[in-house]
Design an enzyme around this catalytic site. Sequence first.
Site, PDB file in Angstrom:
ATOM      1  CG  ASP A  16      -1.715   1.199   1.447  1.00 39.66           C
ATOM      2  OD1 ASP A  16      -2.506   1.230   2.392  1.00 39.66           O
ATOM      3  OD2 ASP A  16      -1.557   2.154   0.652  1.00 39.66           O
ATOM      4  CB  ILE A  17       1.682   3.772  -2.617  1.00 42.61           C
ATOM      5  CG1 ILE A  17       2.944   4.565  -2.986  1.00 42.61           C
ATOM      6  CG2 ILE A  17       0.418   4.623  -2.720  1.00 42.61           C
ATOM      7  CD1 ILE A  17       3.010   4.974  -4.450  1.00 42.61           C
ATOM      8  N   GLY A  38      -9.441   4.610  -6.166  1.00 43.59           N
ATOM      9  CA  GLY A  38      -8.132   3.972  -6.344  1.00 43.59           C
ATOM     10  C   GLY A  38      -7.053   4.535  -5.440  1.00 43.59           C
ATOM     11  CG  ASP A  40      -6.729  10.862  -6.525  1.00 40.19           C
ATOM     12  OD1 ASP A  40      -7.455  11.401  -7.387  1.00 40.19           O
ATOM     13  OD2 ASP A  40      -6.097  11.506  -5.665  1.00 40.19           O
ATOM     14  CE1 TYR A 134      -8.757   8.356 -15.291  1.00 39.76           C
ATOM     15  CE2 TYR A 134      -6.517   9.166 -15.503  1.00 39.76           C
ATOM     16  CZ  TYR A 134      -7.835   9.380 -15.171  1.00 39.76           C
ATOM     17  OH  TYR A 134      -8.233  10.615 -14.713  1.00 39.76           O
TER      18      TYR A 134
HETATM   19  N1  APR Z   1      -1.207   1.514  -3.081  1.00 39.70           N
HETATM   20  C1  APR Z   1      -0.600   1.187  -4.252  1.00 39.70           C
HETATM   21  N2  APR Z   1      -1.269   0.994  -5.410  1.00 39.70           N
HETATM   22  C2  APR Z   1      -2.617   1.132  -5.368  1.00 39.70           C
HETATM   23  C3  APR Z   1      -3.327   1.483  -4.189  1.00 39.70           C
HETATM   24  C4  APR Z   1      -2.557   1.662  -3.004  1.00 39.70           C
HETATM   25  N3  APR Z   1      -3.126   1.986  -1.832  1.00 39.70           N
HETATM   26  N4  APR Z   1      -4.659   1.537  -4.487  1.00 39.70           N
HETATM   27  C5  APR Z   1      -4.774   1.232  -5.804  1.00 39.70           C
HETATM   28  N5  APR Z   1      -3.560   0.982  -6.337  1.00 39.70           N
HETATM   29  C6  APR Z   1      -3.193   0.608  -7.702  1.00 39.70           C
HETATM   30  C7  APR Z   1      -4.275  -0.004  -8.554  1.00 39.70           C
HETATM   31  O1  APR Z   1      -4.424  -1.377  -8.233  1.00 39.70           O
HETATM   32  C8  APR Z   1      -3.660   0.184  -9.940  1.00 39.70           C
HETATM   33  O2  APR Z   1      -2.702  -0.829 -10.172  1.00 39.70           O
HETATM   34  O3  APR Z   1      -2.861   1.804  -8.394  1.00 39.70           O
HETATM   35  C9  APR Z   1      -2.893   1.521  -9.789  1.00 39.70           C
HETATM   36  C10 APR Z   1      -3.549   2.702 -10.500  1.00 39.70           C
HETATM   37  O4  APR Z   1      -4.968   2.550 -10.432  1.00 39.70           O
HETATM   38  P1  APR Z   1      -5.927   3.820 -10.141  1.00 39.70           P
HETATM   39  O5  APR Z   1      -5.762   4.238  -8.738  1.00 39.70           O
HETATM   40  O6  APR Z   1      -7.299   3.438 -10.615  1.00 39.70           O
HETATM   41  O7  APR Z   1      -5.330   4.973 -11.061  1.00 39.70           O
HETATM   42  P2  APR Z   1      -5.449   5.222 -12.640  1.00 39.70           P
HETATM   43  O8  APR Z   1      -5.716   3.981 -13.397  1.00 39.70           O
HETATM   44  O9  APR Z   1      -4.256   6.065 -12.962  1.00 39.70           O
HETATM   45  O10 APR Z   1      -6.768   6.115 -12.750  1.00 39.70           O
HETATM   46  C11 APR Z   1      -6.734   7.413 -12.198  1.00 39.70           C
HETATM   47  O11 APR Z   1      -8.712   7.034 -10.937  1.00 39.70           O
HETATM   48  O12 APR Z   1      -8.954   7.250  -8.681  1.00 39.70           O
HETATM   49  C12 APR Z   1      -9.153   7.890  -9.880  1.00 39.70           C
HETATM   50  O13 APR Z   1      -8.922  10.207  -9.326  1.00 39.70           O
HETATM   51  C13 APR Z   1      -8.308   9.125  -9.998  1.00 39.70           C
HETATM   52  O14 APR Z   1      -9.468   9.867 -11.948  1.00 39.70           O
HETATM   53  C14 APR Z   1      -8.255   9.279 -11.484  1.00 39.70           C
HETATM   54  C15 APR Z   1      -8.164   7.843 -11.979  1.00 39.70           C
END
Ligand code: APR
Length: 182
Positions: A16-17, A38, A40, A134
Amino acid sequence: MHITIGENRLELTIGDITKETTAAIVNAANGSLMGGGGVDGAIHQAAGPELLQACRKVRKEQLKGESLGTGEVVITAGYNLPANYVIHTVGPIWDPHQPNQDKQLANCYQNALKLATAHHLSSIAFPSISTGVYRFPLETAAEIAIKTITNYLQTTHFGHVKMVLFTEDDFRVYQSALNQYN
Ligand code: APR
């Protein structure tokens, strides 16, 4: 799993980042910077409400009310996160008809590394940008991420870069991309 490139270290890990203690963590945000789901959502949840206030300030003052462009980056404090800083970037929303999405995704990684360097930071953690909501193809995204990070580390004395993957499957895909580099 990790490799060294000159004095630099590139590490892959599952986790978990929001728990990372690197100087900066990278947020896969959207252009509004107003949070989302996600990673974010997780980062805003862990950082606390001050992060949203800081993003509003960046949007108003630095971006003059505009959205953050795809591949662009801004930096805020980390507030309740263990990381001191959050570097927010916007990855491309997958669209097979768009020609320059590989470059846009590469820009997320390169511009985040450049901004961290400009702030004299020597450690940074990335999520797998654009491969969740995305829908960017995971294998291609992993190759772009590894290639961009290793290219940067070959020419810059930076320090420690971590890719923090959320699932075993994501880790395996990044591991195979890293093995191709090695
Ligand atoms: N720690 C690490 N990685 C994570 C975590 C976490 N706590 N939560 C999710 N992820 C991973 C997801 O499993 C995926 O592999 O982060 C990666 C990116 O996924 P998203 O968070 O959906 O990001 P993205 O695909 O870039 O889409 C961005 O999603 O949440 C919204 O506001 C954000 O509109 C933007 C879009």
